[in-house]
Motif scaffolding. Structure first.
Motif, PDB file in Angstrom:
ATOM      1  N   ILE A 139       0.841  -1.206   0.000  1.00 36.44           N
ATOM      2  CA  ILE A 139       0.000   0.000   0.000  1.00 36.44           C
ATOM      3  C   ILE A 139       0.873   1.252   0.000  1.00 36.44           C
ATOM      4  O   ILE A 139       0.640   2.192  -0.769  1.00 36.44           O
ATOM      5  CB  ILE A 139      -0.967  -0.012   1.207  1.00 36.44           C
ATOM      6  N   LEU A 140       1.903   1.267   0.861  1.00 36.26           N
ATOM      7  CA  LEU A 140       2.796   2.431   0.907  1.00 36.26           C
ATOM      8  C   LEU A 140       3.594   2.590  -0.386  1.00 36.26           C
ATOM      9  O   LEU A 140       3.867   3.710  -0.821  1.00 36.26           O
ATOM     10  CB  LEU A 140       3.724   2.335   2.116  1.00 36.26           C
ATOM     11  N   SER A 141       3.936   1.485  -1.017  1.00 36.76           N
ATOM     12  CA  SER A 141       4.630   1.536  -2.304  1.00 36.76           C
ATOM     13  C   SER A 141       3.735   2.165  -3.371  1.00 36.76           C
ATOM     14  O   SER A 141       4.176   3.019  -4.151  1.00 36.76           O
ATOM     15  CB  SER A 141       5.041   0.121  -2.719  1.00 36.76           C
ATOM     16  N   SER A 142       2.476   1.746  -3.392  1.00 36.01           N
ATOM     17  CA  SER A 142       1.523   2.335  -4.340  1.00 36.01           C
ATOM     18  C   SER A 142       1.299   3.810  -4.035  1.00 36.01           C
ATOM     19  O   SER A 142       1.216   4.638  -4.949  1.00 36.01           O
ATOM     20  CB  SER A 142       0.188   1.588  -4.280  1.00 36.01           C
ATOM     21  N   LEU A 143       1.202   4.138  -2.753  1.00 32.93           N
ATOM     22  CA  LEU A 143       1.038   5.528  -2.336  1.00 32.93           C
ATOM     23  C   LEU A 143       2.239   6.370  -2.767  1.00 32.93           C
ATOM     24  O   LEU A 143       2.081   7.501  -3.241  1.00 32.93           O
ATOM     25  CB  LEU A 143       0.849   5.589  -0.814  1.00 32.93           C
ATOM     26  N   ALA A 144       3.423   5.804  -2.643  1.00 35.53           N
ATOM     27  CA  ALA A 144       4.642   6.515  -3.058  1.00 35.53           C
ATOM     28  C   ALA A 144       4.601   6.802  -4.549  1.00 35.53           C
ATOM     29  O   ALA A 144       4.954   7.903  -4.995  1.00 35.53           O
ATOM     30  CB  ALA A 144       5.881   5.699  -2.714  1.00 35.53           C
ATOM     31  N   LYS A 145       4.139   5.835  -5.331  1.00 36.22           N
ATOM     32  CA  LYS A 145       4.067   6.046  -6.778  1.00 36.22           C
ATOM     33  C   LYS A 145       3.025   7.093  -7.140  1.00 36.22           C
ATOM     34  O   LYS A 145       3.202   7.847  -8.091  1.00 36.22           O
ATOM     35  CB  LYS A 145       3.799   4.726  -7.478  1.00 36.22           C
ATOM     36  N   LEU A 146       1.937   7.158  -6.362  1.00 39.28           N
ATOM     37  CA  LEU A 146       0.916   8.167  -6.611  1.00 39.28           C
ATOM     38  C   LEU A 146       1.391   9.565  -6.222  1.00 39.28           C
ATOM     39  O   LEU A 146       1.181  10.526  -6.951  1.00 39.28           O
ATOM     40  CB  LEU A 146      -0.360   7.838  -5.828  1.00 39.28           C
ATOM     41  N   ILE A 147       2.016   9.668  -5.058  1.00 41.17           N
ATOM     42  CA  ILE A 147       2.432  10.978  -4.539  1.00 41.17           C
ATOM     43  C   ILE A 147       3.667  11.508  -5.258  1.00 41.17           C
ATOM     44  O   ILE A 147       3.712  12.665  -5.677  1.00 41.17           O
ATOM     45  CB  ILE A 147       2.694  10.901  -3.015  1.00 41.17           C
TER      46      ILE A 147
END
Length: 189
Positions: A139-147
């Protein structure tokens, strides 16, 4: 089995303490990532050399192509480290308590048997914590890619914890069945 209990208890207690200390350090990293993201990020960059930093299987690049610190990457790394360290602390705590409870040496144990309600619960919790680590990191990896943007971030997540977690959830069912059989046997005597 009894010959393994003592070393496993000692090792699990040591790792519980290590991961608890790591949790405190990662909490400090979370605070530092908000209070002074650039200077904390530069400190981490100097420590890593290449800008790649990892914790419990989660890896992220802290700098952009120009070598500038990405504050969001520092924060995401800190949160990933905090969550994974706390989960690992709980996993080793449960391993230690399962062994102590099986020996009848905890205040909540119901005799010297592994087939107890609390052991079943702790084995299940161990599985859940094992699954939570890669899920939170994903989830944090996906969030990092979004942000931060897909072009500016490279992350890595190890999902072997999911396999271990699923195995522990299966073992918890075996413990629950053993507990039920033991209760039925005691009822017959």
């Amino acid at each position: 089995m009894k010959n393994l209990n003592k070393p496993v208890k000692i090792i699990s207690l040591i790792f519980q303490i290590i991961f608890l200390i790591g949790s405190v350090a990662m909490l400090a990293a979370v605070i530092a990532s908000f209070a002074a993201a650039d200077s904390f990020g530069n400190f981490l960059l100097k420590q890593t050399g290449n800008g790649q930093i990892a914790t419990n299987g989660f890896e992220i690049t802290l700098a952009d192509g120009n070598g500038n610190v990405i504050p969001a990457a520092v924060r995401i790394f800190s949160f990933a480290g905090l969550f994974s360290m706390l989960c690992m602390t709980m996993i080793f705590r449960n391993i230690y308590l399962i062994l102590k409870t099986s020996e009848g040496k905890t205040w909540f144990s119901k005799g010297a048997t592994p087939f107890q309600k609390d052991n079943t619960r702790m084995v299940r919790e161990t599985g859940i914590f094992s699954i939570m680590i890669p899920v939170i990191e994903l989830i944090l990896s996906s969030l990092a890619k979004l942000i931060i943007g897909v072009d500016n971030v490279e992350t890595s997540v190890q999902i072997t914890g999911i396999a271990m977690g699923l195995a522990m959830l299966c073992f918890s069912q075996i413990f629950a069945y053993g507990q039920k059989l033991e209760e039925e046997t005691e009822g017959l005597i």
